[in-house]
Design a protein around this motif. Structure first.
Motif, PDB file in Angstrom:
ATOM      1  N   LEU A   1       0.845  -1.192   0.000  1.00  0.00           N
ATOM      2  CA  LEU A   1       0.000   0.000   0.000  1.00  0.00           C
ATOM      3  C   LEU A   1       0.881   1.243   0.000  1.00  0.00           C
ATOM      4  O   LEU A   1       2.039   1.187   0.401  1.00  0.00           O
ATOM      5  CB  LEU A   1      -0.895   0.013   1.236  1.00  0.00           C
ATOM      6  CG  LEU A   1      -1.858  -1.159   1.391  1.00  0.00           C
ATOM      7  CD1 LEU A   1      -2.589  -1.065   2.720  1.00  0.00           C
ATOM      8  CD2 LEU A   1      -2.828  -1.211   0.226  1.00  0.00           C
ATOM      9  N   TRP A   2       0.323   2.373  -0.428  1.00  0.00           N
ATOM     10  CA  TRP A   2       1.074   3.616  -0.318  1.00  0.00           C
ATOM     11  C   TRP A   2       1.271   3.950   1.147  1.00  0.00           C
ATOM     12  O   TRP A   2       0.352   3.804   1.969  1.00  0.00           O
ATOM     13  CB  TRP A   2       0.345   4.755  -0.991  1.00  0.00           C
ATOM     14  CG  TRP A   2       0.530   4.805  -2.478  1.00  0.00           C
ATOM     15  CD1 TRP A   2       1.478   4.157  -3.226  1.00  0.00           C
ATOM     16  CD2 TRP A   2      -0.244   5.559  -3.392  1.00  0.00           C
ATOM     17  NE1 TRP A   2       1.326   4.468  -4.547  1.00  0.00           N
ATOM     18  CE2 TRP A   2       0.278   5.329  -4.683  1.00  0.00           C
ATOM     19  CE3 TRP A   2      -1.327   6.414  -3.258  1.00  0.00           C
ATOM     20  CZ2 TRP A   2      -0.247   5.925  -5.823  1.00  0.00           C
ATOM     21  CZ3 TRP A   2      -1.853   7.002  -4.384  1.00  0.00           C
ATOM     22  CH2 TRP A   2      -1.305   6.765  -5.658  1.00  0.00           C
TER      23      TRP A   2
ATOM     24  N   ASP B   1       1.099   6.100   4.082  1.00  0.00           N
ATOM     25  CA  ASP B   1       0.249   7.265   4.375  1.00  0.00           C
ATOM     26  C   ASP B   1       1.057   8.514   4.703  1.00  0.00           C
ATOM     27  O   ASP B   1       0.714   9.612   4.258  1.00  0.00           O
ATOM     28  CB  ASP B   1      -0.687   6.964   5.551  1.00  0.00           C
ATOM     29  CG  ASP B   1      -1.818   6.028   5.187  1.00  0.00           C
ATOM     30  OD1 ASP B   1      -2.196   5.975   3.995  1.00  0.00           O
ATOM     31  OD2 ASP B   1      -2.329   5.332   6.082  1.00  0.00           O
ATOM     32  N   VAL B   2       2.124   8.356   5.476  1.00  0.00           N
ATOM     33  CA  VAL B   2       2.913   9.519   5.887  1.00  0.00           C
ATOM     34  C   VAL B   2       3.644  10.121   4.692  1.00  0.00           C
ATOM     35  O   VAL B   2       3.588  11.333   4.467  1.00  0.00           O
ATOM     36  CB  VAL B   2       3.905   9.138   7.015  1.00  0.00           C
ATOM     37  CG1 VAL B   2       4.851  10.281   7.330  1.00  0.00           C
ATOM     38  CG2 VAL B   2       3.147   8.700   8.260  1.00  0.00           C
ATOM     39  N   LEU B   3       4.323   9.293   3.899  1.00  0.00           N
ATOM     40  CA  LEU B   3       5.075   9.815   2.763  1.00  0.00           C
ATOM     41  C   LEU B   3       4.163  10.408   1.693  1.00  0.00           C
ATOM     42  O   LEU B   3       4.419  11.500   1.178  1.00  0.00           O
ATOM     43  CB  LEU B   3       5.953   8.720   2.147  1.00  0.00           C
ATOM     44  CG  LEU B   3       7.130   8.257   2.997  1.00  0.00           C
ATOM     45  CD1 LEU B   3       7.909   7.160   2.280  1.00  0.00           C
ATOM     46  CD2 LEU B   3       8.045   9.418   3.335  1.00  0.00           C
ATOM     47  N   MET B   4       3.103   9.694   1.351  1.00  0.00           N
ATOM     48  CA  MET B   4       2.185  10.221   0.336  1.00  0.00           C
ATOM     49  C   MET B   4       1.474  11.473   0.846  1.00  0.00           C
ATOM     50  O   MET B   4       1.258  12.415   0.099  1.00  0.00           O
ATOM     51  CB  MET B   4       1.170   9.161  -0.090  1.00  0.00           C
ATOM     52  CG  MET B   4       1.761   8.065  -0.952  1.00  0.00           C
ATOM     53  SD  MET B   4       2.564   8.654  -2.461  1.00  0.00           S
ATOM     54  CE  MET B   4       1.165   9.264  -3.378  1.00  0.00           C
ATOM     55  N   GLY B   5       1.123  11.465   2.126  1.00  0.00           N
ATOM     56  CA  GLY B   5       0.497  12.649   2.708  1.00  0.00           C
ATOM     57  C   GLY B   5       1.419  13.855   2.641  1.00  0.00           C
ATOM     58  O   GLY B   5       0.984  14.959   2.309  1.00  0.00           O
ATOM     59  N   ALA B   6       2.709  13.641   2.947  1.00  0.00           N
ATOM     60  CA  ALA B   6       3.681  14.739   2.879  1.00  0.00           C
ATOM     61  C   ALA B   6       3.862  15.210   1.440  1.00  0.00           C
ATOM     62  O   ALA B   6       3.874  16.412   1.171  1.00  0.00           O
ATOM     63  CB  ALA B   6       5.022  14.290   3.465  1.00  0.00           C
TER      64      ALA B   6
ATOM     65  N   GLY C   1      -7.310   5.285  -3.555  1.00  0.00           N
ATOM     66  CA  GLY C   1      -8.537   6.057  -3.428  1.00  0.00           C
ATOM     67  C   GLY C   1      -8.554   6.948  -2.195  1.00  0.00           C
ATOM     68  O   GLY C   1      -9.231   7.975  -2.182  1.00  0.00           O
ATOM     69  N   ASP C   2      -7.779   6.573  -1.171  1.00  0.00           N
ATOM     70  CA  ASP C   2      -7.687   7.396   0.031  1.00  0.00           C
ATOM     71  C   ASP C   2      -7.076   8.764  -0.261  1.00  0.00           C
ATOM     72  O   ASP C   2      -7.220   9.691   0.542  1.00  0.00           O
ATOM     73  CB  ASP C   2      -6.835   6.707   1.096  1.00  0.00           C
ATOM     74  CG  ASP C   2      -7.444   5.416   1.604  1.00  0.00           C
ATOM     75  OD1 ASP C   2      -8.630   5.159   1.327  1.00  0.00           O
ATOM     76  OD2 ASP C   2      -6.712   4.644   2.273  1.00  0.00           O
ATOM     77  N   PHE C   3      -6.392   8.886  -1.398  1.00  0.00           N
ATOM     78  CA  PHE C   3      -5.681  10.115  -1.745  1.00  0.00           C
ATOM     79  C   PHE C   3      -6.321  10.870  -2.911  1.00  0.00           C
ATOM     80  O   PHE C   3      -5.845  11.932  -3.293  1.00  0.00           O
ATOM     81  CB  PHE C   3      -4.221   9.785  -2.089  1.00  0.00           C
ATOM     82  CG  PHE C   3      -3.486   9.145  -0.955  1.00  0.00           C
ATOM     83  CD1 PHE C   3      -2.844   9.911   0.004  1.00  0.00           C
ATOM     84  CD2 PHE C   3      -3.457   7.760  -0.823  1.00  0.00           C
ATOM     85  CE1 PHE C   3      -2.181   9.318   1.070  1.00  0.00           C
ATOM     86  CE2 PHE C   3      -2.790   7.154   0.239  1.00  0.00           C
ATOM     87  CZ  PHE C   3      -2.152   7.941   1.188  1.00  0.00           C
TER      88      PHE C   3
ATOM     89  N   ARG D   1     -11.604   2.672 -13.638  1.00  0.00           N
ATOM     90  CA  ARG D   1     -12.354   3.432 -14.649  1.00  0.00           C
ATOM     91  C   ARG D   1     -13.477   4.238 -13.987  1.00  0.00           C
ATOM     92  O   ARG D   1     -13.713   5.389 -14.340  1.00  0.00           O
ATOM     93  CB  ARG D   1     -12.920   2.476 -15.700  1.00  0.00           C
ATOM     94  CG  ARG D   1     -13.685   3.177 -16.828  1.00  0.00           C
ATOM     95  CD  ARG D   1     -14.027   2.224 -17.953  1.00  0.00           C
ATOM     96  NE  ARG D   1     -12.820   1.899 -18.717  1.00  0.00           N
ATOM     97  CZ  ARG D   1     -12.282   0.680 -18.766  1.00  0.00           C
ATOM     98  NH1 ARG D   1     -12.828  -0.333 -18.138  1.00  0.00           N
ATOM     99  NH2 ARG D   1     -11.187   0.483 -19.470  1.00  0.00           N
ATOM    100  N   ALA D   2     -14.163   3.631 -13.027  1.00  0.00           N
ATOM    101  CA  ALA D   2     -15.289   4.296 -12.366  1.00  0.00           C
ATOM    102  C   ALA D   2     -14.848   5.515 -11.560  1.00  0.00           C
ATOM    103  O   ALA D   2     -15.636   6.442 -11.368  1.00  0.00           O
ATOM    104  CB  ALA D   2     -16.014   3.307 -11.456  1.00  0.00           C
ATOM    105  N   SER D   3     -13.607   5.525 -11.093  1.00  0.00           N
ATOM    106  CA  SER D   3     -13.149   6.635 -10.260  1.00  0.00           C
ATOM    107  C   SER D   3     -12.199   7.583 -10.986  1.00  0.00           C
ATOM    108  O   SER D   3     -11.813   8.606 -10.422  1.00  0.00           O
ATOM    109  CB  SER D   3     -12.478   6.092  -8.993  1.00  0.00           C
ATOM    110  OG  SER D   3     -11.390   5.258  -9.331  1.00  0.00           O
ATOM    111  N   ALA D   4     -11.838   7.285 -12.219  1.00  0.00           N
ATOM    112  CA  ALA D   4     -10.936   8.158 -12.979  1.00  0.00           C
ATOM    113  C   ALA D   4     -11.676   9.398 -13.465  1.00  0.00           C
ATOM    114  O   ALA D   4     -12.867   9.348 -13.746  1.00  0.00           O
ATOM    115  CB  ALA D   4     -10.356   7.391 -14.172  1.00  0.00           C
ATOM    116  N   THR D   5     -10.950  10.485 -13.570  1.00  0.00           N
ATOM    117  CA  THR D   5     -11.525  11.690 -14.146  1.00  0.00           C
ATOM    118  C   THR D   5     -11.324  11.710 -15.656  1.00  0.00           C
ATOM    119  O   THR D   5     -12.069  12.391 -16.364  1.00  0.00           O
ATOM    120  CB  THR D   5     -10.909  12.960 -13.525  1.00  0.00           C
ATOM    121  OG1 THR D   5      -9.496  12.946 -13.722  1.00  0.00           O
ATOM    122  CG2 THR D   5     -11.230  13.040 -12.031  1.00  0.00           C
TER     123      THR D   5
END
Length: 182
Positions: free
Chosen positions: A76-77, A79-84, A102-104, A155-159
């Protein structure tokens, strides 16, 4: 262990070196016309790393989360590094496909799905030299399964969805258009 000790495509190693060595993820503002935070996602073999490499060569700040410290041991990504990264960077193109991406999503201006037919994906993973994933029958079966079960969720969540069977420069041009539109 150095964050760059994980093998990665040569073009990405130099682009990520400064951010990873200092553990600061603020990127320099190269563009004054409001570049955005963009996630490039998709199945293995679709060309995420190739697109990122080309964007990096065009001067955009890029992070390929398949390399370096971005993922935890569970895949998983972090959380701390991706959040930063996403908290400090107003201009960055991130690439990856993980269960917790999706959390990001609310921190990205665009989530871009690169897509291609199964035959293209399997051909690409069998020929690539920068990433061994897809070289075994079990991994190719996993790619087949993921295309059927995971890609519809992406696909359902992509812009935006981009056909990655086009020549690389066309795909990158389309992504680059998104970087300057908001």
């Amino acid at each position: 262990m150095n964050a760059l000790s994980t093998p990665q495509p040569r073009c990405l190693a130099s682009l990520q070196a400064d951010a990873l060595s200092s553990h600061r993820f603020h990127v320099k503002h190269r563009y004054s016309d409001g570049m955005v935070r963009l996630l490039i996602t998709g199945m293995s073999g679709v060309g995420k790393s190739s697109v990122l490499c080309e964007l990096g060569e065009r001067g955009y700040p890029v992070i390929d989360t398949d390399y370096g410290p971005w993922k935890t041991e569970t895949g998983l990504w972090d959380d701390v590094l991706m959040g930063a990264l996403l908290g400090e960077s107003t201009e960055v193109v991130v690439s990856g496909t993980v269960a917790n991406q999706g959390d990001f999503y609310d921190r990205f201006d665009h989530v871009v799905l690169l897509s291609a037919p199964l035959s293209v994906l399997l051909d690409r993973v069998s020929m690539r030299t920068t990433n061994p994933y897809g070289s075994t029958a079990d991994e190719r079966e996993e790619i087949t399964s993921n295309l059927a079960s995971i890609e519809p969720l992406l696909r359902a969540s992509a812009t935006v969805e981009i056909d990655a069977t086009q020549p690389l420069h066309h795909v990158v041009d389309r992504v680059e258009e998104l970087l300057h539109r908001l």
